[in-house]
Motif scaffolding. Sequence first.
Motif, mmCIF file in Angstrom:
data_model
loop_
_atom_site.group_PDB
_atom_site.id
_atom_site.type_symbol
_atom_site.label_atom_id
_atom_site.label_comp_id
_atom_site.label_asym_id
_atom_site.label_seq_id
_atom_site.Cartn_x
_atom_site.Cartn_y
_atom_site.Cartn_z
ATOM 1 N N ARG A 182 0.806 -1.238 0.086
ATOM 2 C CA ARG A 182 0.019 0.075 0.054
ATOM 3 C C ARG A 182 1.037 1.465 -0.001
ATOM 4 O O ARG A 182 0.402 2.356 -0.352
ATOM 5 C CB ARG A 182 -1.078 -0.167 1.162
ATOM 6 N N THR A 183 2.094 1.101 0.369
ATOM 7 C CA THR A 183 2.839 2.286 0.334
ATOM 8 C C THR A 183 3.242 2.897 -1.181
ATOM 9 O O THR A 183 4.136 3.772 -1.199
ATOM 10 C CB THR A 183 4.244 1.874 1.037
ATOM 11 N N ARG A 184 3.101 1.995 -2.061
ATOM 12 C CA ARG A 184 3.548 1.960 -3.609
ATOM 13 C C ARG A 184 2.377 2.980 -4.161
ATOM 14 O O ARG A 184 1.174 2.341 -3.993
ATOM 15 C CB ARG A 184 4.139 0.917 -4.170
ATOM 16 N N PRO A 185 2.563 3.872 -5.209
ATOM 17 C CA PRO A 185 1.586 4.257 -5.919
ATOM 18 C C PRO A 185 0.886 3.298 -6.728
ATOM 19 O O PRO A 185 1.274 2.365 -7.311
ATOM 20 C CB PRO A 185 2.417 5.370 -6.795
ATOM 21 N N GLY A 186 -0.281 3.365 -7.007
ATOM 22 C CA GLY A 186 -1.301 2.401 -7.653
ATOM 23 C C GLY A 186 -1.636 1.258 -6.870
ATOM 24 O O GLY A 186 -2.247 0.423 -7.661
ATOM 25 N N ALA A 187 -1.093 0.810 -5.668
ATOM 26 C CA ALA A 187 -1.416 -0.384 -4.883
ATOM 27 C C ALA A 187 -3.095 -0.551 -4.879
ATOM 28 O O ALA A 187 -3.407 -1.810 -4.990
ATOM 29 C CB ALA A 187 -0.654 -0.206 -3.769
ATOM 30 N N VAL A 188 -3.795 0.663 -4.678
ATOM 31 C CA VAL A 188 -5.192 0.423 -4.540
ATOM 32 C C VAL A 188 -5.755 0.985 -5.816
ATOM 33 O O VAL A 188 -5.718 1.825 -6.273
ATOM 34 C CB VAL A 188 -5.688 1.043 -3.372
ATOM 35 N N LEU A 189 -6.695 0.148 -6.413
ATOM 36 C CA LEU A 189 -7.438 0.578 -7.661
ATOM 37 C C LEU A 189 -8.647 0.930 -7.207
ATOM 38 O O LEU A 189 -9.475 0.678 -6.438
ATOM 39 C CB LEU A 189 -7.686 -0.839 -8.542
#
Length: 254
Positions: A182-189
């Motif tokens: 979740r700390t990375r961009p785009g992890a949650v759509l």
Amino acid sequence: MTATAVVDLNADLGEGFGDWSMGDDAAMLEVVTTANIACGGHAGDGSTMRAACRAAAARGVAITAHVAYPDLQGFGRRFLEIAPDDLTDQVVVQAGALQAMARAEGTSVRGVKPHGALYNALARHEAQAGAVVRALGELDGLPLVAAPGAVVVPAAEAAGLEVVLEGFADRAYLPDGTLTPRTRPGAVLTDPEAVSAQALSIATEGGVRAADGTWVDLPVRSLCLHGDTPGAVELARAVRARLEEAGVTLQAAL
């Protein structure tokens, strides 16, 4: 195309605490077939659990215990180096409390789905996997919901437990089949088109494309949507409509 005719659509619900609430459980329960109800580890208290069980029972939605590390402050999304015996006790007390509330509302807990950092840890942490499996045995053999390839899966199966494999409609995958942190961009759509397309790919193709284009096999029976994702209800409705249009039957896995 290898269509999966029947898929469970589950969501993490009951994640309020006291006067504070998260998400629109009532709306989500109109869409999903299984409710993963928080039971005091990362969220949830007695009244919240009872209300969630009552609402799920009224709609004929199956219930699993959404057990977690004892980490209300961190919402169960921080890894804890917890002693195996303590983790076993946490799973037993959390799932046991939800079982009592479900029974009081005329329904039952059909399985256990770990939450957040615990769910991720069970992919690789053998000691914690063993602790969770022991707890399920003490809970009269409740089935487990887990990720494909997680070390907890063969441990649970060796103990004679039923395992339901799960994929995520609203989370991006890495090439190794694990979820993008979740700390990375785009992890949650959060785009309904992207989420519903990923759900359809998992349900009818048995996998998804990672960000780098790598094909990730996901031979799963259940699809998860997070109740705390922005626009969760809209996403859930889009997923259900997309799956039903494709002829996929939505039905609880447990």
